[in-house]
Design a protein around this motif. Structure first.
Motif, short mmCIF file in Angstrom:
data_model
loop_
_atom_site.label_atom_id
_atom_site.label_comp_id
_atom_site.label_asym_id
_atom_site.label_seq_id
_atom_site.Cartn_x
_atom_site.Cartn_y
_atom_site.Cartn_z
N ALA A 154 9.20 8.89 -22.94
CA ALA A 154 9.40 7.73 -22.07
C ALA A 154 8.07 7.29 -21.46
N PRO A 155 7.85 6.01 -21.30
CA PRO A 155 6.62 5.54 -20.66
C PRO A 155 6.59 5.94 -19.19
N VAL A 156 5.44 6.44 -18.74
CA VAL A 156 5.34 7.01 -17.39
C VAL A 156 4.10 6.47 -16.69
N LYS A 157 4.28 6.13 -15.43
CA LYS A 157 3.15 5.86 -14.53
C LYS A 157 3.27 6.84 -13.37
N VAL A 158 2.25 7.65 -13.18
CA VAL A 158 2.25 8.57 -12.04
C VAL A 158 1.49 7.93 -10.90
N VAL A 159 1.94 8.21 -9.69
CA VAL A 159 1.29 7.68 -8.50
C VAL A 159 0.69 8.85 -7.74
N VAL A 160 -0.61 8.78 -7.50
CA VAL A 160 -1.33 9.84 -6.81
C VAL A 160 -2.02 9.27 -5.58
N ARG A 161 -2.50 10.15 -4.73
CA ARG A 161 -3.14 9.70 -3.48
C ARG A 161 -4.62 9.43 -3.67
N ARG A 162 -5.26 10.10 -4.65
CA ARG A 162 -6.68 9.90 -4.88
C ARG A 162 -6.92 9.71 -6.38
N PRO A 163 -7.86 8.85 -6.76
CA PRO A 163 -8.07 8.53 -8.18
C PRO A 163 -8.31 9.75 -9.06
N GLU A 164 -9.09 10.72 -8.56
CA GLU A 164 -9.41 11.88 -9.40
C GLU A 164 -8.19 12.73 -9.74
N GLU A 172 11.56 3.30 5.93
CA GLU A 172 11.38 1.86 6.07
C GLU A 172 10.39 1.32 5.04
N ALA A 173 9.27 2.03 4.84
CA ALA A 173 8.25 1.57 3.89
C ALA A 173 8.78 1.59 2.46
N LEU A 174 9.46 2.67 2.08
CA LEU A 174 9.96 2.76 0.71
C LEU A 174 11.09 1.77 0.45
N ALA A 175 11.97 1.58 1.42
CA ALA A 175 13.07 0.64 1.22
C ALA A 175 12.56 -0.77 0.99
N ALA A 228 -4.89 12.08 -19.47
CA ALA A 228 -5.09 12.88 -20.69
C ALA A 228 -3.77 13.15 -21.40
N LYS A 229 -2.68 13.10 -20.67
CA LYS A 229 -1.35 13.31 -21.26
C LYS A 229 -0.71 12.00 -21.72
N GLY A 230 -1.41 10.89 -21.51
CA GLY A 230 -0.90 9.59 -21.95
C GLY A 230 -0.18 8.78 -20.89
N ALA A 231 -0.24 9.23 -19.65
CA ALA A 231 0.44 8.50 -18.58
C ALA A 231 -0.48 7.44 -17.98
N HIS A 232 0.12 6.37 -17.46
CA HIS A 232 -0.60 5.41 -16.64
C HIS A 232 -0.75 6.01 -15.24
N VAL A 233 -1.72 5.54 -14.50
CA VAL A 233 -1.98 6.10 -13.17
C VAL A 233 -2.15 4.98 -12.16
N ALA A 234 -1.53 5.15 -11.00
CA ALA A 234 -1.73 4.25 -9.86
C ALA A 234 -2.05 5.10 -8.64
N VAL A 235 -2.72 4.49 -7.70
CA VAL A 235 -3.09 5.18 -6.45
C VAL A 235 -2.38 4.48 -5.30
N ALA A 236 -1.67 5.26 -4.48
CA ALA A 236 -0.95 4.65 -3.36
C ALA A 236 -0.63 5.70 -2.31
N ASP A 237 -0.52 5.24 -1.09
CA ASP A 237 -0.04 6.03 0.04
C ASP A 237 1.43 5.69 0.22
N LEU A 238 2.29 6.70 0.18
CA LEU A 238 3.72 6.46 0.27
C LEU A 238 4.13 5.71 1.54
N TYR A 239 3.36 5.81 2.58
CA TYR A 239 3.70 5.15 3.84
C TYR A 239 3.21 3.71 3.90
N ASP A 240 2.52 3.25 2.85
CA ASP A 240 1.97 1.90 2.82
C ASP A 240 2.84 1.03 1.90
#
Length: 291
Positions: free
Chosen positions: A24-34, A88-91, A41-53
């Motif tokens: 399945a196509p996957v985008k992982v969300v992390v807190r820092r780019p590194e 509230e942020a996630l909703a 390397a596993k073929g996933a897309h990557v985004a950077v975000a703070d869950l509270y934002d």
């Protein structure tokens, strides 16, 4: 596209891996780019975000069909007020993204708004996210087997397994490997409406069962030892846990001891397939690898 938050944590990481194994196509969300490099390397897309934002989360969800959401472990401050802010942020972000499916990592016992310690923060999260997507599932997991990694060194070197749980009380436990499989299933199957899925391992286990699994893996006796309640807060704060967080965590153990943290009647009950000893073997291997 399936978006997975918390990919560098236990459950989020297993969910991302399970989706990748499904193709399945996957985008992982992390807190820092590194933190995203190993996922690229596993073929996933990557985004950077703070869950509270809200804005950052909404951007990370753009173009997705499904998302795995969770509450990060509390580190400092008041976990209960933070849960309200997170909900509230996630909703709002989920509403903007118009996702088809959402899977929210929750916990057994989240049906209660009090008397369960830190688990009550997940009650808040469930209430905030209810109805935000046409298909939404609250995956209420049992106690993570992998939580025992925090005392694995004592089992390995001293032959004891410190426990905040009554050593013979069997409770719902589950390996995060099974959480990943269950979450990936919910994310990729077609369904509608709101679901509550309570997930545990092949059977309920006690601290004594966990100690036996460690003994079998290590080849020497391991004895479970109950830590008296009056010592627990000091132990946690001495290890660097913030006092408010320590109190919330200990409230969970009080809820487990009283039986308040238990499955809700009328919900779906799924059982994972990972044996306790398999999960413990992986814990021991990780400790040895880090040594």
């Amino acid at each position: 596209m399936n978006v997975v938050f918390g990919a560098n944590g236990r459950a989020g990481g297993e969910t991302a891996r399970a989706l990748i194994e499904r193709g399945a196509p996957v985008k992982v969300v992390v807190r820092r780019p590194e933190q995203g490099e190993r996922w690229r390397a596993k073929g996933a897309h990557v985004a950077v975000a703070d869950l509270y934002d809200t804005d950052q989360v909404a951007r990370a969800l753009q173009g997705a069909t499904a998302a795995f959401l969770l509450s990060p472990p509390p580190l400092a401050g008041d976990p209960f007020s933070q849960a309200t802010q997170l909900g509230e942020a996630l909703a709002e972000a989920v509403g903007r993204a118009e996702l088809a499916r959402v899977v929210v990592q929750s916990s057994v016992g989240a049906q209660h708004d009090a008397g369960t310690g830190v688990i009550a923060t997940l009650h808040t999260l469930e209430k905030a996210l209810a109805g935000t997507a046409p298909a939404i599932a609250f995956l209420r997991c049992g106690y993570f087997v992998e939580t025992w990694s925090e005392v694995a060194e004592a089992a390995i070197s001293e032959g004891v397994l410190p426990s905040f749980l009554d050593v013979d009380q069997r409770i719902p436990m589950v390996s995060t490997m099974d959480i990943g499989v269950a979450a990936a299933r919910l994310l990729t199957e077609e369904w509608q409406g709101e679901r509550i899925v309570e997930l545990s391992g092949p059977r309920d286990w006690s601290a004594r069962d966990v100690a036996t699994a460690f003994a079998n893996v290590l080849g020497h006796p391991v004895e479970p030892v109950l830590i008296p309640p009056e010592q627990r807060h000091g132990i946690l704060t001495d290890e660097g846990v913030a006092p408010e967080v320590a109190s919330a965590l200990l409230g969970m153990y009080d809820g487990l001891a009283s039986g308040r943290v238990t499955r809700e009647q009328g919900t779906a009950n799924w059982r994972g397939s990972t044996p306790l000893q398999t999960a413990v073997k992986r814990i021991v291997a990780a400790v040895h690898a880090a040594a």
